[in-house]
Design a protein around this motif. Sequence first.
Motif, PDB file in Angstrom:
ATOM      1  N   SER A 173      -4.955   1.580  -3.987  1.00 12.40           N
ATOM      2  CA  SER A 173      -3.958   2.071  -3.612  1.00 12.40           C
ATOM      3  C   SER A 173      -3.003   2.115  -1.471  1.00 12.40           C
ATOM      4  O   SER A 173      -2.379   1.383  -1.423  1.00 12.40           O
ATOM      5  CB  SER A 173      -3.543   3.253  -3.617  1.00 12.40           C
ATOM      6  OG  SER A 173      -1.583   4.219  -3.954  1.00 12.40           O
ATOM      7  N   THR A 206       0.566  -1.004  -0.607  1.00 10.07           N
ATOM      8  CA  THR A 206      -0.383   0.208  -0.421  1.00 10.07           C
ATOM      9  C   THR A 206       1.383   1.116  -0.138  1.00 10.07           C
ATOM     10  O   THR A 206       1.653   1.262   0.985  1.00 10.07           O
ATOM     11  CB  THR A 206      -0.941  -0.367   1.548  1.00 10.07           C
ATOM     12  OG1 THR A 206      -0.357   0.491   2.450  1.00 10.07           O
ATOM     13  CG2 THR A 206      -1.662  -1.157   1.159  1.00 10.07           C
ATOM     14  N   ARG A 207       0.524   2.412  -0.255  1.00  6.10           N
ATOM     15  CA  ARG A 207       1.310   3.877  -0.572  1.00  6.10           C
ATOM     16  C   ARG A 207       0.907   4.710   0.438  1.00  6.10           C
ATOM     17  O   ARG A 207      -1.437   4.591  -0.139  1.00  6.10           O
ATOM     18  CB  ARG A 207       1.156   3.744  -2.005  1.00  6.10           C
ATOM     19  CG  ARG A 207       2.296   3.300  -2.503  1.00  6.10           C
ATOM     20  CD  ARG A 207       2.298   3.722  -3.744  1.00  6.10           C
ATOM     21  NE  ARG A 207       3.609   3.040  -4.228  1.00  6.10           N
ATOM     22  CZ  ARG A 207       3.788   3.462  -6.138  1.00  6.10           C
ATOM     23  NH1 ARG A 207       2.700   4.320  -6.408  1.00  6.10           N
ATOM     24  NH2 ARG A 207       4.491   2.504  -7.002  1.00  6.10           N
ATOM     25  N   ASN A 229      -0.902  -1.095  -6.055  1.00  2.00           N
ATOM     26  CA  ASN A 229       0.767  -0.744  -6.275  1.00  2.00           C
ATOM     27  C   ASN A 229       1.542  -1.752  -7.310  1.00  2.00           C
ATOM     28  O   ASN A 229       2.904  -1.696  -6.976  1.00  2.00           O
ATOM     29  CB  ASN A 229       1.191   0.093  -5.279  1.00  2.00           C
ATOM     30  CG  ASN A 229       0.424   1.016  -4.589  1.00  2.00           C
ATOM     31  OD1 ASN A 229      -0.215   2.149  -5.657  1.00  2.00           O
ATOM     32  ND2 ASN A 229      -0.450   0.950  -3.696  1.00  2.00           N
TER      33      ASN A 229
END
Length: 232
Positions: free
Chosen positions: A76, A22-23, A61
């Motif tokens: 994301s 994850t971002r 991602n």
Amino acid sequence: VSAARATGDLAGRRVVVSAGGTREPLDPVRFLGNRSSGKQGIAIAEAARARGAEVTLVAANLEVPRPEGCDVREVSTALELQRELVDAAAGADVVVMAAAVADYRPAAVSEQKIKKDASDSGLTLELVRNPDILAGLGAAPHDGTLLVGFAAETESDEERLLELGRGKRRAKGADLLVVNRVGWSEGFAADDNRVVVIGPDDAVVTQAHGSKASVADAILDVVVSKLNPAAH
Ligand code: CTP
Ligand code: CA
């Protein structure tokens, strides 16, 4: 083609896999991220597909091509991943949490690019905890859904590595926990992997090393052995 693939031992099963990392955005141009490439999760999704499963891939991602034949849901952030995963997990036979989920996210996301100040000597970020998605699934009713977690650890001592995995399996209410040693040069972008799978009684169910594809099949061999035939 392995025997398992030829017999389609996951035919009629619905398998959900999360993969990638994850971002968490800080501002429109920056994020907090991690080094997960998504390769092991994708290998599991592909292997499950090849063994006959209907596969949903929750993709965070990914730095690699999406596999063919899977329902791919792009996310994301950890909160997005949670939403898609919880939705997909309802009624699934297997959920594999291979994604590296950020434990924290910035407390606030700046609408504008954060600018440095000529006089500042540093910057302190305030972070808040993200929900533990796997632990949430483990704590909620999930009859007939086998939960598989991963633990990426930098611990070099083998026994302590296994203990960390056992503790995580119990803490999250997962049925199986795949322990994976990572480091600056191990695990993440590599094409080969080495894992130990811990089962419901804390015992080592299997160990596997080699290509991420062969490791994926070894993990799925354990999954198949734990699936409830009556529910099928
Ligand atoms: N996980 C999750 N939600 C989070 C963090 C982790 O679902 N917010 C899942 C991961 O996908 C993985 C498992 O929990 O399947 C273990 O993740 P890991 O980061 O190794 O463990 P943590 O419990 O976050 O502990 P720590 O990072 O402090 O070692
Ligand atoms: Ca973590």
